[in-house]
Scaffold this active site. Structure first.
Site, PDB file in Angstrom:
ATOM      1  CD1 TRP A   1     178.519  70.813  48.773  1.00 23.57           C
ATOM      2  CD2 TRP A   1     180.069  72.392  48.427  1.00 23.57           C
ATOM      3  NE1 TRP A   1     179.189  70.512  47.615  1.00 23.57           N
ATOM      4  CE2 TRP A   1     180.146  71.461  47.378  1.00 23.57           C
ATOM      5  CE3 TRP A   1     180.961  73.469  48.421  1.00 23.57           C
ATOM      6  CZ2 TRP A   1     181.059  71.562  46.325  1.00 23.57           C
ATOM      7  CZ3 TRP A   1     181.878  73.573  47.376  1.00 23.57           C
ATOM      8  CH2 TRP A   1     181.920  72.642  46.350  1.00 23.57           C
TER       9      TRP A   1
ATOM     10  CG  ASP B   1     175.002  76.516  49.363  1.00 25.85           C
ATOM     11  OD1 ASP B   1     174.471  76.506  48.239  1.00 25.85           O
ATOM     12  OD2 ASP B   1     176.137  76.038  49.587  1.00 25.85           O
TER      13      ASP B   1
ATOM     14  CE  LYS C   1     176.947  71.606  42.254  1.00 25.13           C
ATOM     15  NZ  LYS C   1     177.644  72.271  43.338  1.00 25.13           N
TER      16      LYS C   1
END
Ligand SMILES: *Cc1c(COP(=O)(O)O)cnc(C)c1O
Length: 358
Positions: A102, A171, A195
């Site tokens: 990511w 993030d 999530k």
């Protein structure tokens, strides 16, 4: 009703209570005569939902009036692009840590916009890990620095938030509000909602107002953070249903007590790691110091056994344990809403599977 134990990495399990309340409110939201999905985003009923969602989240994260919480469509991936578009001007550079899939995606987007310095790189390390605090080579005068606090795919989590010397952006898609964290170290942090926060399709972005003001004024209005800050995410029609479920999920976190939840999260993960460490059969993917409490990843001796493990677990009511297609193996995503009973069920299954096949 037959709910499975859902180990999906995202979209992921939501608190049952939140789903049931949403079901009760679905066609007639608290006597309004319509669903949240059907009401004007300018009306007072929706406004109350919107304000409360923001206020509860800010309270949980300990954010004051100098912070704004924005709902931005396009998920966390849109943030990968918006961050450099806003903050990486000509003649500037930004610091990015490459910690896994990511953060690598985030830095690639920034490279399309401007100059990026990779301040630490452990994307390809096996076992997977995060940079140690003294490993980051921060650049003096960087426009900002970007880290990912939890690499969802490999299952490594940054335990100590570094001091980068420039505005820090995180993030936190897969570990926001899952453990004790000093959010004041950041200029901005964000998470794809699907999530730990709610349904997919939007990012929840917390940004310091003065930082948002520094953003570019020459990019389209919808891409400027100040638009969301100034208009309270109501410049255009926001994802109202997602914000409603997010707000309900935040109320659930508050009701559970975040300290309790954080403790439970650590206990849930430890139960699985203990089975891995106590066996010569399972092998953890992440280096011990950086093991994620949200995404537990491990391997079995062969890919055939992994496939059999996933299949038999699914038959026993434990779904989505397959590791990300890029890395293979097993991944148990155990976010805030994932119940302890599901972890106990998995742990028993793991022991039994090893006994039969080890
Ligand atoms: C899932 C995830 C993303 C991507 O989120 P989208 O909402 O699908 O864009 C980004 N970063 C991390 C750490 C993630 O886990």
């Amino acid at each position: 009703m037959s709910r499975v134990y859902n180990f999906s990495a995202g979209p992921a399990v939501l608190p049952l209570e939140v789903l049931q309340n949403a079901q009760a409110d679905l066609v007639d939201y608290k006597g309004c005569g319509m669903s949240v999905m059907e009401m004007s985003h300018r009306g007072k009923d929706y406004d109350a939902i919107h304000q409360e969602a923001i206020a509860t989240f800010k309270e949980l994260c300990g954010l004051g009036d100098d912070w704004s919480v924005c709902f931005i469509q396009g998920g966390a991936s849109m943030q990968f692009a918006m961050i450099p578009m806003n903050f990486l001007g000509a003649g500037q550079s930004a610091d990015y840590a490459n910690q896994g899939t990511w953060s690598n995606k985030a830095l690639k987007q920034a490279q399309m916009i401007g100059t990026v310095n990779v301040v630490a790189n452990c994307q390809k390390d096996i076992p997977t890990r995060m940079p140690a605090n003294d490993e980051f080579k921060w650049t003096a005068g960087a426009a900002y620095s970007h880290i990912c606090t939890n690499e969802t795919i490999s299952g490594a989590e940054l335990k100590v938030i570094p001091d980068s010397g420039s505005p820090l952006i995180g993030d936190m898609s897969s570990d926001i509000l899952s453990c004790e964290r000093d959010y004041s170290k950041f200029a901005m942090f964000y998470a794809g909602a699907q999530k730990n926060l709610g349904p997919s399709g939007m990012a929840v972005v917390a940004i310091r107002k003065e930082f948002a003001e520094k953003g570019s004024t020459t990019i389209p209005t919808m891409l400027q953070y100040r638009t969301y800050v100034d208009e309270n995410s109501l410049y255009n029609t926001p994802p109202t249903w997602g914000i409603y479920i997010f707000g309900e999920t935040m109320k659930w976190v508050k009701k559970m007590g975040k300290e309790n939840l954080f403790k439970l999260n650590a206990e849930k993960a430890k139960k699985i790691y203990d089975v891995i460490d106590g066996s010569g059969f399972y092998r953890g993917t992440a280096l011990k110091e950086y093991r994620s409490n949200m995404n537990v990843t491990w391997r079995l001796p062969t890919e055939e056994l992994e496939a059999q493990f996933i299949k038999e677990a699914a038959a026993a009511g434990m779904k989505s344990l397959k590791g990300h297609r890029s890395v293979g193996g097993i991944r148990a995503s155990i976010y805030n809403a994932f119940p302890m009973a599901g972890v106990d069920c998995l742990v028993d299954f793991m022991k039994e599977f090893e006994r039969k096949n080890g």
